[in-house]
Design a protein around this motif. Structure first.
Motif, short mmCIF file in Angstrom:
data_model
loop_
_atom_site.label_atom_id
_atom_site.label_comp_id
_atom_site.label_asym_id
_atom_site.label_seq_id
_atom_site.Cartn_x
_atom_site.Cartn_y
_atom_site.Cartn_z
N GLN A 140 0.93 -1.78 -0.05
CA GLN A 140 -0.38 0.17 -0.04
C GLN A 140 1.25 0.85 0.34
O GLN A 140 1.66 1.54 0.65
N GLN B 98 -0.57 4.16 1.17
CA GLN B 98 -1.16 5.90 1.93
C GLN B 98 -0.69 4.86 2.74
O GLN B 98 -0.78 3.48 3.88
N ALA C 63 -5.79 2.10 7.47
CA ALA C 63 -6.61 3.23 5.80
C ALA C 63 -7.54 2.60 5.21
O ALA C 63 -7.20 1.60 5.34
N GLU C 64 -7.99 3.47 5.11
CA GLU C 64 -9.20 3.34 4.48
C GLU C 64 -9.63 1.91 4.18
O GLU C 64 -10.02 0.87 3.42
#
Length: 167
Positions: free
Chosen positions: A46, A48, A80-81
């Protein structure tokens, strides 16, 4: 005979004098620790950076007349998300001797003194766990456990003062 009278007077004074407050650490130990990386290797790809959330919880159990077990639980969640990167939970504990603290002040004292002793050990465990999981170390910032204990006491006092209403 005068010595005997002085000894009797001194022992009577000792009995009437309030006990000096005492706080001692008997034993420190890791009660429980868990580390989860639910998504596995996928999180390392990832781009992010996750948001890190930290929660603290304290608990105390009286073990004897002057012995208490105190537990500081630290839960760190990075996500995250809606994807959890990692979850670390540490229960740092200790056995403490406490005497000479008035009953009405004991809860606040335990809520402040014990977490202040346990926090550095929990901080180290969290940092170590995050690096072992392949992430940068989580560096927990200092915490004002005195203020947290005062807030908890104030909340408990408000709950006692405000009777529950049943409808």
């Amino acid at each position: 005979m005068a010595d005997k009278d002085q000894n009797n007077e001194q022992s009577a004074a000792d009995q009437q004098a309030p006990a000096q407050p005492m706080f001692a650490i008997e034993k420190l130990y890791m009660r429980d620790m868990s580390l989860e990386v639910p998504s596995g290797a996928e999180v390392f790809l990832q781009q992010q950076a996750p948001e890190v959330g930290v929660q603290f919880k304290t608990a105390f159990t009286q073990l004897g007349a002057d012995a208490f077990e105190g537990i500081l639980q630290v839960t760190v969640t990075a996500k995250a998300e809606n994807k959890v990167y990692f979850l670390i939970e540490v229960q740092q504990a200790g056995i403490f001797r406490v005497a000479g603290i008035p009953e009405e002040a004991l809860r606040g004292f335990l809520g402040s003194a014990i977490p202040n002793v346990l926090f550095p050990y929990a901080r180290e465990a969290v940092s170590d766990a995050s690096t072992r999981a392949g992430f940068p170390p989580v560096l927990l910032q200092p915490v004002n456990f005195d203020a947290m204990a005062q807030a908890a006491d104030a909340q408990a006092a408000n709950e006692v003062e405000a009777p529950a209403t049943v409808q």
